[in-house]
Design a protein around this motif. Structure first.
Motif, PDB file in Angstrom:
ATOM      1  N   PHE A 285      16.327  31.246   3.587  1.00 56.48           N
ATOM      2  CA  PHE A 285      15.105  31.987   3.892  1.00 56.48           C
ATOM      3  C   PHE A 285      15.215  33.489   3.625  1.00 56.48           C
ATOM      4  CE2 PHE A 285      17.526  31.035   7.737  1.00 56.48           C
ATOM      5  CZ  PHE A 285      17.771  32.302   8.266  1.00 56.48           C
ATOM      6  N   ILE A 286      16.425  33.957   3.235  1.00 58.37           N
ATOM      7  CA  ILE A 286      16.564  35.356   2.811  1.00 58.37           C
ATOM      8  C   ILE A 286      17.077  35.429   1.370  1.00 58.37           C
ATOM      9  CG2 ILE A 286      16.848  36.353   5.109  1.00 58.37           C
ATOM     10  CD1 ILE A 286      19.885  36.333   4.614  1.00 58.37           C
ATOM     11  N   ASP A 287      16.978  34.323   0.664  1.00 62.26           N
ATOM     12  CA  ASP A 287      17.457  34.261  -0.717  1.00 62.26           C
ATOM     13  C   ASP A 287      16.385  34.832  -1.648  1.00 62.26           C
ATOM     14  OD1 ASP A 287      18.346  33.649  -3.257  1.00 62.26           O
ATOM     15  OD2 ASP A 287      19.155  31.699  -2.673  1.00 62.26           O
ATOM     16  N   ALA A 288      16.527  36.104  -1.970  1.00 62.54           N
ATOM     17  CA  ALA A 288      15.530  36.795  -2.794  1.00 62.54           C
ATOM     18  C   ALA A 288      15.514  36.274  -4.224  1.00 62.54           C
ATOM     19  CB  ALA A 288      15.798  38.293  -2.786  1.00 62.54           C
ATOM     20  N   ASP A 289      16.636  35.733  -4.712  1.00 58.63           N
ATOM     21  CA  ASP A 289      16.680  35.220  -6.078  1.00 58.63           C
ATOM     22  C   ASP A 289      15.780  34.003  -6.249  1.00 58.63           C
ATOM     23  OD1 ASP A 289      18.518  37.170  -6.744  1.00 58.63           O
ATOM     24  OD2 ASP A 289      20.254  35.892  -6.324  1.00 58.63           O
ATOM     25  N   HIS A 290      15.718  33.154  -5.228  1.00 63.51           N
ATOM     26  CA  HIS A 290      14.922  31.931  -5.304  1.00 63.51           C
ATOM     27  C   HIS A 290      13.504  32.114  -4.764  1.00 63.51           C
ATOM     28  CE1 HIS A 290      18.849  29.354  -5.401  1.00 63.51           C
ATOM     29  NE2 HIS A 290      18.520  29.828  -6.587  1.00 63.51           N
ATOM     30  N   LEU A 291      13.359  32.893  -3.681  1.00 61.47           N
ATOM     31  CA  LEU A 291      12.052  33.039  -3.040  1.00 61.47           C
ATOM     32  C   LEU A 291      11.263  34.235  -3.546  1.00 61.47           C
ATOM     33  CD1 LEU A 291      12.994  32.291   0.699  1.00 61.47           C
ATOM     34  CD2 LEU A 291      12.085  30.708  -1.015  1.00 61.47           C
ATOM     35  N   GLY A 292      11.953  35.255  -4.031  1.00 62.53           N
ATOM     36  CA  GLY A 292      11.287  36.507  -4.390  1.00 62.53           C
ATOM     37  C   GLY A 292      11.244  37.434  -3.183  1.00 62.53           C
ATOM     38  N   TRP A 293      11.246  38.718  -3.459  1.00 62.32           N
ATOM     39  CA  TRP A 293      11.301  39.694  -2.365  1.00 62.32           C
ATOM     40  C   TRP A 293      10.088  39.657  -1.440  1.00 62.32           C
ATOM     41  CZ3 TRP A 293      15.576  41.594  -0.732  1.00 62.32           C
ATOM     42  CH2 TRP A 293      16.646  41.779  -1.606  1.00 62.32           C
ATOM     43  N   PRO A 294       8.847  39.488  -1.946  1.00 58.45           N
ATOM     44  CA  PRO A 294       7.705  39.438  -1.020  1.00 58.45           C
ATOM     45  C   PRO A 294       7.853  38.352   0.051  1.00 58.45           C
ATOM     46  CG  PRO A 294       6.926  39.742  -3.256  1.00 58.45           C
ATOM     47  CD  PRO A 294       8.395  39.463  -3.357  1.00 58.45           C
ATOM     48  N   GLN A 295       8.300  37.153  -0.356  1.00 56.25           N
ATOM     49  CA  GLN A 295       8.463  36.066   0.612  1.00 56.25           C
ATOM     50  C   GLN A 295       9.604  36.366   1.590  1.00 56.25           C
ATOM     51  OE1 GLN A 295       6.498  33.185   0.944  1.00 56.25           O
ATOM     52  NE2 GLN A 295       7.632  33.149   2.874  1.00 56.25           N
ATOM     53  N   VAL A 296      10.680  36.956   1.083  1.00 54.94           N
ATOM     54  CA  VAL A 296      11.802  37.303   1.962  1.00 54.94           C
ATOM     55  C   VAL A 296      11.379  38.344   2.992  1.00 54.94           C
ATOM     56  CG1 VAL A 296      14.061  38.421   2.055  1.00 54.94           C
ATOM     57  CG2 VAL A 296      13.611  36.670   0.341  1.00 54.94           C
ATOM     58  N   PHE A 297      10.655  39.370   2.541  1.00 59.64           N
ATOM     59  CA  PHE A 297      10.176  40.387   3.487  1.00 59.64           C
ATOM     60  C   PHE A 297       9.268  39.758   4.542  1.00 59.64           C
ATOM     61  CE2 PHE A 297      11.151  43.646   0.143  1.00 59.64           C
ATOM     62  CZ  PHE A 297      11.996  44.420   0.931  1.00 59.64           C
ATOM     63  N   LEU A 298       8.425  38.832   4.129  1.00 60.21           N
ATOM     64  CA  LEU A 298       7.549  38.144   5.085  1.00 60.21           C
ATOM     65  C   LEU A 298       8.379  37.325   6.070  1.00 60.21           C
ATOM     66  CD1 LEU A 298       4.762  37.288   6.097  1.00 60.21           C
ATOM     67  CD2 LEU A 298       4.775  35.473   4.354  1.00 60.21           C
ATOM     68  N   ASN A 299       9.368  36.591   5.568  1.00 63.72           N
ATOM     69  CA  ASN A 299      10.225  35.791   6.442  1.00 63.72           C
ATOM     70  C   ASN A 299      10.944  36.662   7.470  1.00 63.72           C
ATOM     71  OD1 ASN A 299       9.486  33.553   4.967  1.00 63.72           O
ATOM     72  ND2 ASN A 299      11.395  33.423   3.806  1.00 63.72           N
ATOM     73  N   VAL A 300      11.496  37.764   6.998  1.00 65.13           N
ATOM     74  CA  VAL A 300      12.237  38.652   7.900  1.00 65.13           C
ATOM     75  C   VAL A 300      11.302  39.274   8.929  1.00 65.13           C
ATOM     76  CG1 VAL A 300      13.553  40.805   8.024  1.00 65.13           C
ATOM     77  CG2 VAL A 300      14.078  39.119   6.246  1.00 65.13           C
ATOM     78  N   ALA A 301      10.106  39.691   8.485  1.00 65.97           N
ATOM     79  CA  ALA A 301       9.137  40.284   9.418  1.00 65.97           C
ATOM     80  C   ALA A 301       8.749  39.297  10.510  1.00 65.97           C
ATOM     81  CB  ALA A 301       7.899  40.748   8.660  1.00 65.97           C
ATOM     82  N   LEU A 302       8.516  38.039  10.130  1.00 65.61           N
ATOM     83  CA  LEU A 302       8.153  37.018  11.111  1.00 65.61           C
ATOM     84  C   LEU A 302       9.302  36.757  12.084  1.00 65.61           C
ATOM     85  CD1 LEU A 302       6.239  34.467   8.838  1.00 65.61           C
ATOM     86  CD2 LEU A 302       5.261  36.027  10.543  1.00 65.61           C
ATOM     87  N   LEU A 303      10.529  36.731  11.561  1.00 61.37           N
ATOM     88  CA  LEU A 303      11.688  36.527  12.428  1.00 61.37           C
ATOM     89  C   LEU A 303      11.862  37.685  13.404  1.00 61.37           C
ATOM     90  CD1 LEU A 303      14.300  35.055   9.915  1.00 61.37           C
ATOM     91  CD2 LEU A 303      13.306  33.894  11.889  1.00 61.37           C
ATOM     92  N   VAL A 304      11.682  38.901  12.918  1.00 63.69           N
ATOM     93  CA  VAL A 304      11.821  40.072  13.793  1.00 63.69           C
ATOM     94  C   VAL A 304      10.775  40.035  14.901  1.00 63.69           C
ATOM     95  CG1 VAL A 304      11.561  42.585  13.904  1.00 63.69           C
ATOM     96  CG2 VAL A 304      12.953  41.555  12.094  1.00 63.69           C
ATOM     97  N   LEU A 305       9.545  39.679  14.562  1.00 69.07           N
ATOM     98  CA  LEU A 305       8.503  39.558  15.584  1.00 69.07           C
ATOM     99  C   LEU A 305       8.875  38.501  16.626  1.00 69.07           C
ATOM    100  CD1 LEU A 305       5.235  39.757  13.436  1.00 69.07           C
ATOM    101  CD2 LEU A 305       6.108  41.475  15.032  1.00 69.07           C
ATOM    102  N   PHE A 306       9.436  37.389  16.156  1.00 70.01           N
ATOM    103  CA  PHE A 306       9.872  36.352  17.094  1.00 70.01           C
ATOM    104  C   PHE A 306      11.009  36.858  17.965  1.00 70.01           C
ATOM    105  CE2 PHE A 306      12.875  32.938  18.082  1.00 70.01           C
ATOM    106  CZ  PHE A 306      12.067  32.138  18.881  1.00 70.01           C
TER     107      PHE A 306
END
Length: 224
Positions: free
Chosen positions: A179-200
């Motif tokens: 879920f933090i693999d920028a090579d496979h997901l792309g940076w926009p998705q990684v930033f979204l994943n991290v933001a959601l995790l931080v909020l949690f």
């Protein structure tokens, strides 16, 4: 046994279980040392717990011997809360995000003793310690928002490591978690994943603060 005695005994068991899990998963039990494991959040968070609680156990034992009565020692509540959140994240992400994605045919070791100790035993024990034993009477000093600093620093560490060191040995990726693999997901998705995790993490941190406030009426006052 006194409250302080139960607290110290509980923490001895916590440190022993956490230490044994690290001993196994790092390969030390087999006479090796798997440096690759140090890349993973699980190992870093368990090492932090082992060091922090090991220090508390040793210091509590020394104080008890010196004062000739059972004494238990805590770090400031905000530090104890940060350590608790860090290791609870390990348990939650592993059991509810990573395990469901592991195919039955995977060679990844799931539910063996080392995994049980570092991914489930230690997070549950530390969380129980927070609710039942940790000195959290100074509730106003507990600031869950600050607890997200270390997980974010770990994420930054994975980015730097990926750029400098490349693929992780034994993995098909430069990143330790999908879920933090920028090579496979792309940076926009990684930033979204991290933001959601931080909020949690922040929300869970404030839940921990509420639990501390509720449980303080049942906790013994700090004795030293």
């Amino acid at each position: 046994m006194s409250y302080q005695g139960m607290k110290n005994l509980f923490r001895v068991i916590l440190v022993a279980g956490c230490g044994w899990g690290l001993f196994l998963i790092l390969g030390i039990a087999e006479g090796t040392f798997n440096l690759t494991q140090l890349i993973f959040y699980t190992i870093q968070s368990n090492l932090l717990v082992f060091l922090i609680y090991g220090y508390l156990v040793v210091k509590s034992g020394a104080y008890s011997f010196r004062k000739r009565r059972m004494v238990s020692v805590d770090l400031p509540a905000n530090i104890m809360g940060a350590v608790t959140l860090i290791i609870v994240i390990t348990g939650l992400i592993y059991n509810f995000i990573l395990v469901p994605t592991i195919p039955d045919t995977s060679d990844y070791a799931v539910n063996n003793l080392s995994d049980l100790l570092v991914h489930t035993f230690t997070p549950l024990m530390v969380f129980f310690d927070w609710v039942v034993f940790a000195d959290t009477h100074e509730t106003k000093t507990i600031k869950p928002l600050t607890w997200t600093v270390l997980p974010i620093m770990y994420w930054l560490f994975t980015i730097v490591r990926a750029q400098l060191a490349g693929p992780i040995p034994g993995f098909d990726s430069d990143y330790p978690y999908f879920f933090i693999d920028a090579d496979h997901l792309g940076w926009p998705q990684v930033f979204l994943n991290v933001a959601l995790l931080v909020l949690f993490f922040v929300a869970f941190g404030y839940l921990m603060k509420l639990l501390a406030w509720l449980s303080n009426r049942f906790k013994s006052p700090k004795l030293n």
